[in-house]
Design a protein around this motif. Structure first.
Motif, PDB file in Angstrom:
ATOM      1  N   TRP A  70      23.999  20.335  86.457  1.00  0.00           N
ATOM      2  CA  TRP A  70      22.668  20.234  87.038  1.00  0.00           C
ATOM      3  C   TRP A  70      22.246  18.774  87.112  1.00  0.00           C
ATOM      4  O   TRP A  70      22.468  17.997  86.170  1.00  0.00           O
ATOM      5  N   TYR A 112      15.424  20.674  90.506  1.00  0.00           N
ATOM      6  CA  TYR A 112      16.713  20.774  89.840  1.00  0.00           C
ATOM      7  C   TYR A 112      17.767  21.256  90.827  1.00  0.00           C
ATOM      8  O   TYR A 112      17.578  22.269  91.509  1.00  0.00           O
ATOM      9  N   ARG A 143      18.674  16.443  88.534  1.00  0.00           N
ATOM     10  CA  ARG A 143      17.264  16.658  88.853  1.00  0.00           C
ATOM     11  C   ARG A 143      16.679  15.402  89.473  1.00  0.00           C
ATOM     12  O   ARG A 143      17.167  14.310  89.260  1.00  0.00           O
TER      13      ARG A 143
END
Length: 120
Positions: free
Chosen positions: A33, A91, A35
């Protein structure tokens, strides 16, 4: 057809929890992930290898976020606890043939993004 499909996200008060999920049709990829907060550059959050081992985290989320992937390796999860207002961002699920070693270019594939908003 989207190669990374995200779900989860939303709004929560500080101290709360959220869970993000990302399903992929890609194989043999590390997943993770990234962001991006308004007015800021995209940053790494967490990543996990194809085998499900060697999770890595940004210092800002260590001890609060947990990344995992299911045994079939088709879905990766990001469990976010003790959320802070500074965690507010879009995200993005990311995937790459390379494991994450701190390379800022990591994440050859990106999802469409999901908003996480943490209020104080």
């Amino acid at each position: 057809q989207a190669q990374l499909v995200e779900s989860g996200g939303g709004s929560v008060q500080a101290g709360g929890s959220l869970r993000l999920s990302c399903a992929t049709a890609l194989s043999s990829v590390a997943m993770g992930w990234l962001r991006q907060a308004p007015g800021k550059e995209r940053e790494f959050v967490a990543a996990i290898s194809w085998s499900g081992g060697s999770p890595k985290y940004a210092d800002s989320v260590k001890g609060r976020f947990t990344i995992s992937r299911d045994k079939d390796k088709e879905t990766v999860y990001l469990e976010m606890n003790s959320l802070k207002p500074e965690d507010t961002a879009v995200y993005y699920c990311a995937a790459d043939l390379r494991d994450y070693y701190g390379d800022q270019t990591w994440g050859a594939y990106l999802g469409q993004g999901t908003q996480v908003t943490v209020s104080s």
